[in-house]
Design a protein around this motif. Structure first.
Motif, short mmCIF file in Angstrom:
data_model
loop_
_atom_site.label_atom_id
_atom_site.label_comp_id
_atom_site.label_asym_id
_atom_site.label_seq_id
_atom_site.Cartn_x
_atom_site.Cartn_y
_atom_site.Cartn_z
N TYR A 103 -16.79 0.31 -16.72
CA TYR A 103 -15.50 -0.28 -17.08
C TYR A 103 -14.52 -0.13 -15.91
CZ TYR A 103 -17.31 0.03 -21.88
OH TYR A 103 -18.07 -0.10 -23.01
N ILE A 104 -14.51 1.05 -15.30
CA ILE A 104 -13.58 1.31 -14.20
C ILE A 104 -13.88 0.42 -13.00
CG2 ILE A 104 -12.88 3.07 -12.51
CD1 ILE A 104 -13.21 5.15 -14.74
N GLU A 105 -15.17 0.22 -12.72
CA GLU A 105 -15.54 -0.65 -11.59
C GLU A 105 -15.04 -2.07 -11.80
OE1 GLU A 105 -19.76 -0.06 -11.39
OE2 GLU A 105 -19.58 1.51 -9.85
N ARG A 106 -15.10 -2.55 -13.02
CA ARG A 106 -14.57 -3.91 -13.31
C ARG A 106 -13.05 -3.94 -13.15
NH1 ARG A 106 -16.51 -4.55 -19.10
NH2 ARG A 106 -15.03 -6.30 -19.05
N MET A 107 -12.37 -2.89 -13.58
CA MET A 107 -10.92 -2.81 -13.42
C MET A 107 -10.53 -2.82 -11.94
SD MET A 107 -10.38 0.10 -16.34
CE MET A 107 -8.63 0.37 -16.19
N MET A 108 -11.34 -2.15 -11.11
CA MET A 108 -11.05 -2.10 -9.68
C MET A 108 -11.22 -3.46 -9.03
SD MET A 108 -12.74 1.58 -8.63
CE MET A 108 -12.00 1.62 -6.99
N GLY B 116 -10.12 -6.11 -10.41
CA GLY B 116 -9.01 -6.94 -10.87
C GLY B 116 -9.07 -7.42 -12.31
N GLU B 117 -10.11 -7.03 -13.05
CA GLU B 117 -10.18 -7.45 -14.46
C GLU B 117 -9.08 -6.76 -15.26
OE1 GLU B 117 -13.74 -7.88 -16.74
OE2 GLU B 117 -15.00 -7.79 -14.95
N LYS B 118 -8.50 -7.47 -16.20
CA LYS B 118 -7.41 -6.90 -17.00
C LYS B 118 -7.87 -6.61 -18.42
CE LYS B 118 -5.37 -11.34 -18.42
NZ LYS B 118 -4.12 -12.14 -18.44
N ASP B 119 -7.09 -5.78 -19.09
CA ASP B 119 -7.30 -5.44 -20.51
C ASP B 119 -8.70 -4.88 -20.78
OD1 ASP B 119 -4.76 -6.46 -20.94
OD2 ASP B 119 -5.48 -8.45 -21.46
N VAL B 120 -9.19 -4.05 -19.89
CA VAL B 120 -10.51 -3.46 -20.07
C VAL B 120 -10.39 -2.13 -20.82
CG1 VAL B 120 -12.63 -2.66 -18.95
CG2 VAL B 120 -11.36 -4.59 -17.98
N LEU B 121 -9.88 -1.11 -20.15
CA LEU B 121 -9.62 0.17 -20.81
C LEU B 121 -8.14 0.34 -21.15
CD1 LEU B 121 -11.80 2.64 -18.66
CD2 LEU B 121 -12.29 1.81 -20.97
N TRP B 122 -7.30 -0.38 -20.41
CA TRP B 122 -5.85 -0.30 -20.60
C TRP B 122 -5.25 -1.69 -20.43
CZ3 TRP B 122 -3.13 3.11 -23.02
CH2 TRP B 122 -1.74 3.15 -22.88
N ASN B 123 -4.04 -1.87 -20.93
CA ASN B 123 -3.41 -3.18 -20.89
C ASN B 123 -3.15 -3.66 -19.47
OD1 ASN B 123 -3.15 -3.45 -23.73
ND2 ASN B 123 -1.43 -2.02 -23.69
N GLY B 124 -3.38 -4.95 -19.25
CA GLY B 124 -3.08 -5.56 -17.97
C GLY B 124 -4.04 -5.14 -16.87
N THR B 125 -3.65 -5.44 -15.62
CA THR B 125 -4.45 -5.02 -14.46
C THR B 125 -3.87 -3.73 -13.90
OG1 THR B 125 -3.07 -6.37 -12.99
CG2 THR B 125 -5.07 -7.39 -13.86
N ILE B 126 -4.71 -2.95 -13.29
CA ILE B 126 -4.28 -1.69 -12.68
C ILE B 126 -4.51 -1.77 -11.19
CG2 ILE B 126 -4.75 0.79 -12.53
CD1 ILE B 126 -5.23 0.84 -15.49
N LYS B 127 -3.44 -1.50 -10.43
CA LYS B 127 -3.50 -1.62 -8.97
C LYS B 127 -3.97 -0.32 -8.32
CE LYS B 127 -0.53 -2.26 -4.92
NZ LYS B 127 0.83 -2.53 -4.41
N TRP B 128 -3.57 0.83 -8.88
CA TRP B 128 -3.81 2.11 -8.24
C TRP B 128 -4.99 2.85 -8.88
CZ3 TRP B 128 -0.90 2.72 -4.00
CH2 TRP B 128 0.32 2.03 -3.93
N PHE B 129 -5.82 3.45 -8.03
CA PHE B 129 -6.92 4.29 -8.51
C PHE B 129 -6.95 5.55 -7.66
CE2 PHE B 129 -7.91 0.23 -10.20
CZ PHE B 129 -8.61 0.46 -11.37
#
Length: 506
Positions: A77-82, A84-97
């Motif tokens: 899930y985290i790799e997909r968020m990185m 640019g996918e949104k609404d995976v584990l948390w709302n919207g997209t996340i820029k910082w890891f």
């Protein structure tokens, strides 16, 4: 002008302290309300749909429905968020890891840092720490003088450059409120350099040239290296000759016990305070609220819902974590968190022990993977740190760093523990040091004492004294040099010890 600014901040911190008093007085209500907020925020995410967050009514149902998660389970899930996918584990997209220190592994872990997590957890935790500092010493001058930054570095995520990765300290520095920036040194460009050794030299030069520093924060291991270099540059005997107005060292990451004597030598004045914080990659969990104690206040309203897994249930097939209101003092628990960055029932790998439940205060006792239990002795980091500190005090020695591993049975031989220790000030007799250390460890840990009884299962621990700089050089050879990287204290295997010994031979 600066004195007026500092007085303004002191007044502000007095108002903020009321919030800390509120969650200390009403911890269960605060945590239940926070749980509800997190579930509401996560109900429209992919994760929230999988586990039907809409129908969850209370934390008990949440604990039964959502299984405990480790990093490997959340990694896809985290790799997909990185990317640019949104609404995976948390709302919207996340820029910082934030990049985990990865102390015992060459592989890095990337932890999402949402905007809410950044400002309502990490940065809020920093403000809480300053609130508690000013509460404990009304003469604090952080916003009258200068504080020194020891941060990490940031870089674009190569497969998707819109995502930024780096140490959580670097993310916090990059997003520091402008009102606080004039009171820190060095400049932010230097603070965020990615070459740690170049940065360390620049920090030392800046520290040597700035007499008005009143506070510094960082992992003790690397702060010691910095202090030594500053003294080398200035030719001074101690750091108070360099920074005569110094007031506080904010530390975390590893136990301060093995380093306390070194810092007494750096700052030979009882008026200097040492404030412990528990700011992990995953969140800002706790801060020392009473400088006469050796524990930390759990921060209960900063975007994290806490659960605790009794360590005797850690290896069970379906372990059951308990909520805050069921914990007991004196027991070891693995930390379980649900955060405003989408870590749901996540186990970061830390173990804690509650020292108080009114208010809730904790001590970090180690890591779920950092222990020695090859013979049923159940030795944890808190045991070894304490035994080592007591031994050093009695024999007038100082330790820079150490690591411990089991020595397994061979033939008719017995097992033992092998300690690799780098001394700053070695004892007169290393063998006598080892015998006293072994005796102190037996006093602290009854399981170890039982295994050592008449040498039935375990023989006296063995010490190998390492040349100065060994651990530093070993970490550098692994590309693990920098503020958050630490020597693994304990391991239930010999991989680290053998690797260090082999490195030393080369």
């Amino acid at each position: 002008m600066r004195k007026w600014i500092n007085r303004s901040f002191r007044w502000y911190y007095q108002q903020r302290y009321r919030r800390i008093e509120r969650f200390s007085r009403h911890p269960h209500e605060i945590q239940r309300a926070l749980w509800k907020q997190l579930i509401e925020a996560g109900r429209h995410t992919e994760w929230g749909l999988i586990y039907d967050y809409r129908s969850l009514r209370d934390p008990m149902a949440y604990g039964k429905r959502v299984p405990l998660q480790n990093y490997d389970e959340l990694k896809p899930y985290i790799e997909r968020m990185m990317m640019g996918e949104k609404d995976v584990l948390w709302n919207g997209t996340i820029k910082w890891f934030s990049k985990s220190s990865g102390t015992t592994s060459d592989k890095s872990k990337y932890i999402p840092v949402s905007r809410q997590n950044l400002f309502q957890c990490h940065i809020r935790g920093t403000w809480d720490t300053m609130t508690l500092l000013y509460h404990n010493r009304p003469d604090a001058r952080q916003f009258e003088c200068k504080s020194m930054l020891m941060g990490g570095s940031l870089s674009p995520f190569e497969p998707y450059p819109k995502t930024m990765v780096g140490d959580v300290s670097a993310i916090m520095i990059h997003n520091m409120p402008f009102v606080g920036r004039p009171f820190f040194t060095p400049d932010f460009e230097t603070a965020l350099l990615d070459d740690w050794e170049v940065k360390l030299e620049k920090l030392a030069q800046a520290g040597a040239a700035e007499p008005n520093i009143v506070m510094i924060g960082g992992v003790p291991t690397w702060t010691v290296v910095l202090m030594r270099r500053i003294l080398e540059i200035t030719g001074k005997e101690n750091m108070l000759e360099v920074w005569p107005n110094f007031q506080a060292y904010i530390h975390g990451g590893v136990s301060f016990r093995p380093y306390r004597e070194q810092f007494r030598q750096f700052f030979p004045d009882d008026k200097v305070n040492y404030q412990e914080i528990y700011n992990a990659t995953e969140g800002y969990f706790a801060a020392q609220d009473d400088f006469t104690r050796d524990d930390m206040l759990l921060l209960l309203d900063n975007g994290i819902y806490y659960e605790f897994l009794p360590m005797d249930a850690w290896d069970q097939k379906e372990p059951q974590a308990i909520p805050l209101w069921e914990v007991e003092t004196g027991k070891h628990y693995a930390l379980v968190i649900s955060t405003n960055a989408g870590l749901w029932r996540y186990t970061p790998g830390d173990t804690v022990m509650f020292t108080s439940t009114d208010p809730y205060r904790v001590r970090v006792t180690g890591r779920t993977k950092h222990f020695v239990n090859a013979f049923g002795e159940e030795v944890v980091v808190e045991n070894t740190d304490k035994a080592l500190a007591e031994t050093c005090q009695l024999l007038n020695a100082t330790v820079t760093d150490y690591t411990v591993a089991p020595v397994y049975f061979k033939g008719n031989g017995k097992g033992s523990h092998e300690w690799l220790i780098e001394f700053e000030k070695p004892p007169v007799d290393v063998d006598a040091f080892g015998q006293l250390l072994d005796a102190n460890l037996q006093k602290i840990n009854s399981d170890y004492e039982a295994k050592r009884h008449k040498d039935i299962a375990l023989e006296c621990l063995q010490i190998k004294s390492l040349p100065k700089g060994t651990f530093h050089s070993w970490l550098r050879s692994k590309g693990k040099i920098g503020g958050q990287h630490k020597v693994p204290r304990l391991a239930n295997h010999r991989e680290h010890v053998e690797e260090i010994l082999e490195f030393l031979e080369k």
